[in-house]
Design an enzyme around this catalytic site. Structure first.
Site, PDB file in Angstrom:
ATOM      1  N   HIS A 237    -121.123 -53.843  -3.737  1.00  0.00           N
ATOM      2  CA  HIS A 237    -119.941 -54.435  -3.111  1.00  0.00           C
ATOM      3  C   HIS A 237    -119.260 -53.403  -2.233  1.00  0.00           C
ATOM      4  CE1 HIS A 237    -117.085 -52.212  -5.602  1.00  0.00           C
ATOM      5  NE2 HIS A 237    -117.818 -52.521  -6.662  1.00  0.00           N
ATOM      6  N   ASP A 364    -126.299 -58.095 -24.831  1.00  0.00           N
ATOM      7  CA  ASP A 364    -126.702 -56.945 -25.639  1.00  0.00           C
ATOM      8  C   ASP A 364    -125.559 -56.525 -26.573  1.00  0.00           C
ATOM      9  OD1 ASP A 364    -127.209 -53.970 -26.219  1.00  0.00           O
ATOM     10  OD2 ASP A 364    -129.062 -54.582 -25.237  1.00  0.00           O
ATOM     11  N   SER A 379    -120.748 -51.466 -11.361  1.00  0.00           N
ATOM     12  CA  SER A 379    -121.213 -52.126 -10.143  1.00  0.00           C
ATOM     13  C   SER A 379    -122.382 -51.353  -9.533  1.00  0.00           C
ATOM     14  CB  SER A 379    -120.082 -52.209  -9.116  1.00  0.00           C
ATOM     15  OG  SER A 379    -119.015 -52.950  -9.629  1.00  0.00           O
TER      16      SER A 379
END
Length: 429
Positions: A237, A364, A379
């Site tokens: 991003h 998880d 990210s």
């Protein structure tokens, strides 16, 4: 009356026949095969198909092969090129599929925690400062029409690259009483204005009445490295300025290795965060030449190893990504890259670049225990599905930190300047 009844009976029979055909196995199976199919050299694609459906190919010898075994059609992509596959049912053609075979392509997945340093084009205006002059409080920058988010690129015809370039002009203009000629870049374009620095009645120096910044720093995660070109992609991003919330226009930048020192666990309404520090600010591992909605991009000056998946891996295009289990590579402690389980909740087979191509959910237990799900700094963590790199983690849902968005890898590759279609375009021309 008899004709009307007969017409209704025939119409009913036709309607039932159409419905039956629509629900029939051959029809249902063939409509799920796309009319345009893109695969990589060496790949095999399988489709369940009724035995009554026959598949033939139109391609140069060896480029494409099709094998039918009972109710399975296996398409083997042997060489790059553009080809066609035809499906027929009981001798009647029912579908033509354009098949494009791309040259074999692989990248090395990342997962490493990286430090990011960005240098802006010019200096970024992040606020206005009211100067306490003998005539009252005022901001010369505000009076000159300069807004938050503007970028000052030149003063009196001289290029401005960093904050220290500004001060000599300000003092000289204040002493002479002559306004500065300021060149400004804004979303709508460029413009020039004049600004006369003013002096605080209690201080000796002249001031612009602006808060400015020439750099930014943070952490993120490496997504991929292409060893042939040395190009990389990370974050997934855009990096925006913390004050203006606008994308930073990058002049240049560096990436460094970083180590995660602790985790602020995420919760509903409160996204968590990786806390990290740069390992060695002198150890620059690559440059940054692009800050886009799909991440940051540049070239590495050395290879990177994650210790788990250090060999080049194939990628999956957006239409090849499936809902279901997947994994991510990321760091939650020091600089150790680990593999964690996630679920692809939904995926969009995009034809054009878009940042939100997948919805993912962390499943998880270990990762949920440590982070609460997706946290800031994660990210760019590469997403792996069935031995292929399919994309990267980009955003977390504020009200559900276990879930977030992912971007498809093909759009990050495109932003990095890597054209996976290049060789085929040359052949076509």
């Amino acid at each position: 009356m008899t004709r009307d009844i007969l017409r209704k009976i025939i119409g009913g029979i036709l309607l039932v026949s159409i419905i039956c055909i629509g629900f029939s196995k051959p029809f249902q199976e063939y409509i799920h095969i796309p009319i345009n199919l893109t695969v990589f050299e060496g790949e095999q694609v399988r489709y369940n198909m009724a035995e009554t459906v026959n598949a033939t190919i139109q391609a140069p010898d060896g480029q494409l092969a099709v094998v039918q075994d009972k109710e399975v059609i296996t398409l083997s992509a042997n060489e790059p090129g553009k080809n066609e596959m035809f499906l027929d049912l009981a001798g009647f053609p029912i579908k033509k599929v354009d098949v494009e075979v791309l040259k074999d392509f692989k990248v090395i997945p990342g997962g490493q925690s990286i430090g990011v340093k960005l240098n802006t084009v010019g200096v970024l205006v992040v606020g206005h400062h009211q100067i306490n002059t003998i005539n009252g409080k005022m901001s010369p920058g505000d009076l000159a029409g300069i807004k938050i988010g503007d970028i000052i690129t030149e003063i009196n015809g001289t290029k401005i690259e960093k904050m220290s370039d500004v001060a000599p002009f300000v003092q000289a203009a204040g002493d002479s009483g002559k306004p500065l000629k300021i060149s400004v870049t804004r979303d709508e374009g460029k413009f020039e204005t004049e600004l006369l620095p003013l002096k605080d009645k209690n201080e000796p120096n002249f001031k612009l009445g602006l808060y400015i910044r020439d750099s930014a720093a943070g952490i993120g995660t490496m997504t991929f490295y292409h060893p042939q070109s040395k190009k990389y992609g990370a974050l997934g991003h855009v990096i925006s300025d913390m004050d203006t919330k606008r994308p930073i226009v990058v002049d240049d930048g560096q990436i460094l290795r970083s180590t995660v020192t602790s985790i602020e666990k995420g919760s509903n309404g409160n996204p968590g965060e990786k806390l990290a520090r740069f390992k060695d600010e002198k150890e620059v591992i690559g440059n940054i030449d692009r800050n886009s909605p799909f991440g940051i991009f540049g070239r590495l000056n050395r290879g990177l190893a994650n210790g788990l998946m250090d060999k080049p891996m194939p990628i999956a295009l957006s239409h090849q990504v499936k809902e279901g289990p997947a994994k991510i590579l990321t760091v939650v402690e020091y600089d150790k890259v680990q593999l964690f389980d996630i679920e692809i909740v939904s995926t969009i087979p995009q034809k054009f670049p878009a940042t939100k191509g997948m919805v993912i959910k962390v499943t998880d237990d270990e990762l949920l225990e440590k982070t609460g799900g997706i946290v800031q700094g994660m990210s760019g963590s590469p997403i792996i599905q069935k031995g292929k790199v399919i994309g990267a983690v980009t955003h977390v849902f504020v009200n559900d930190p276990t879930s977030g968005y992912g971007v498809h890898i093909e759009w990050m590759l495109n932003e990095a300047g890597i054209n996976i279609y290049e060789n085929n375009e040359e052949r076509a021309s």
